[in-house]
Design an enzyme around this catalytic site. Structure first.
Site, short mmCIF file in Angstrom:
data_model
loop_
_atom_site.label_atom_id
_atom_site.label_comp_id
_atom_site.label_asym_id
_atom_site.label_seq_id
_atom_site.Cartn_x
_atom_site.Cartn_y
_atom_site.Cartn_z
N GLY A 129 -55.32 23.75 -0.07
CA GLY A 129 -56.69 23.65 0.39
C GLY A 129 -57.48 24.86 -0.07
CG HIS A 179 -56.00 27.10 6.90
ND1 HIS A 179 -54.96 27.99 7.04
CD2 HIS A 179 -56.78 27.60 5.90
CE1 HIS A 179 -55.13 28.98 6.19
NE2 HIS A 179 -56.22 28.77 5.47
CD GLU A 180 -58.55 25.10 3.42
OE1 GLU A 180 -59.49 25.86 3.12
OE2 GLU A 180 -57.36 25.39 3.24
CG HIS A 209 -61.24 29.30 5.09
ND1 HIS A 209 -61.15 30.66 4.96
CD2 HIS A 209 -60.03 28.81 4.74
CE1 HIS A 209 -59.93 30.99 4.54
NE2 HIS A 209 -59.22 29.89 4.41
CB CYS A 265 -54.90 32.06 3.87
SG CYS A 265 -56.64 31.91 3.45
CG LEU A 266 -54.86 29.85 -2.06
CD1 LEU A 266 -55.70 28.86 -2.86
CD2 LEU A 266 -53.58 30.21 -2.82
CD GLN A 292 -60.05 30.05 0.96
OE1 GLN A 292 -60.05 28.83 1.01
NE2 GLN A 292 -58.94 30.77 0.91
CO CO Z 1 -57.21 29.75 3.90
#
Ligand code: CO
Length: 172
Positions: free
Chosen positions: A46, A136-137, A140, A94-95, A51
């Site tokens: 995701g 999770h997304e 963000h 998480c990236l 991000q």
């Molecule tokens: Co993340």
């Protein structure tokens, strides 16, 4: 194909609330493609627009297993209408917080409404990994990260670890 740079915690753009998307135009299509390319390039499941430094309410996700076909969803202006009382937990990463994974518990089933890339409203029910990824997304877009779900002491430990690894990166 445009792979964008992924911002790392604690970049302030990751901690802001993102704005609702009003225009469904060519630039939104380009943004969604950039998100998809960047997510697959980073081997993520995701990726949310903040991000890559764009504070707009759009994210992409693909939780299909390796033995399944790719199944990328573009999610715009999402709302979570129902959260199950039953919780499930997954080891999340998480990236934007590389090198850190933690067990996070979230509602197992959610019912959601969002717009697709054409602006058409869609209803969907997500379970298990898809539900976790969606939440999770979604977080963000509200400037929230998975480490915000940890107990305060644990969160401090993770933050310190992150600071150390960022310093190390700068030295190298
Ligand atoms: Co993340």
């Amino acid at each position: 194909m445009t792979v964008k740079k992924i911002l790392l915690y604690p970049n302030p753009l990751l901690l802001q609330e993102s704005a609702k998307i009003e225009k469904f135009d060519e630039s939104l299509v380009r943004l969604s493609r950039d998100l998809i390319d960047t997510m697959y390039d980073a081997d993520g499941v995701g990726l949310a627009a903040p991000q890559i430094g764009i504070n707009k309410r759009i994210f992409v996700m693909d939780c299909s297993r390796e033995d399944e076909e790719k199944d990328c969803r573009i999610v715009i202006n999402p709302e979570i209408k129902y959260r199950s009382e039953e919780f499930g937990s997954y080891k999340e990463g998480c990236l934007s917080i590389p090198g850190i994974t933690e067990e996070i518990s979230r509602p197992k089933v959610i019912k959601v409404v969002y717009q697709g890339i054409d602006g058409v409203f869609q209803r969907n029910t997500y379970e298990d990994l898809w539900s976790t990824c969606f939440q999770h997304e979604f977080d963000h877009l509200n400037g929230k990260l998975f480490i915000d779900h940890l107990r305060p002491m644990k969160k401090i430990l993770v933050k310190n670890k992150m600071k150390k690894s960022l310093k190390k990166e700068k030295r190298e």
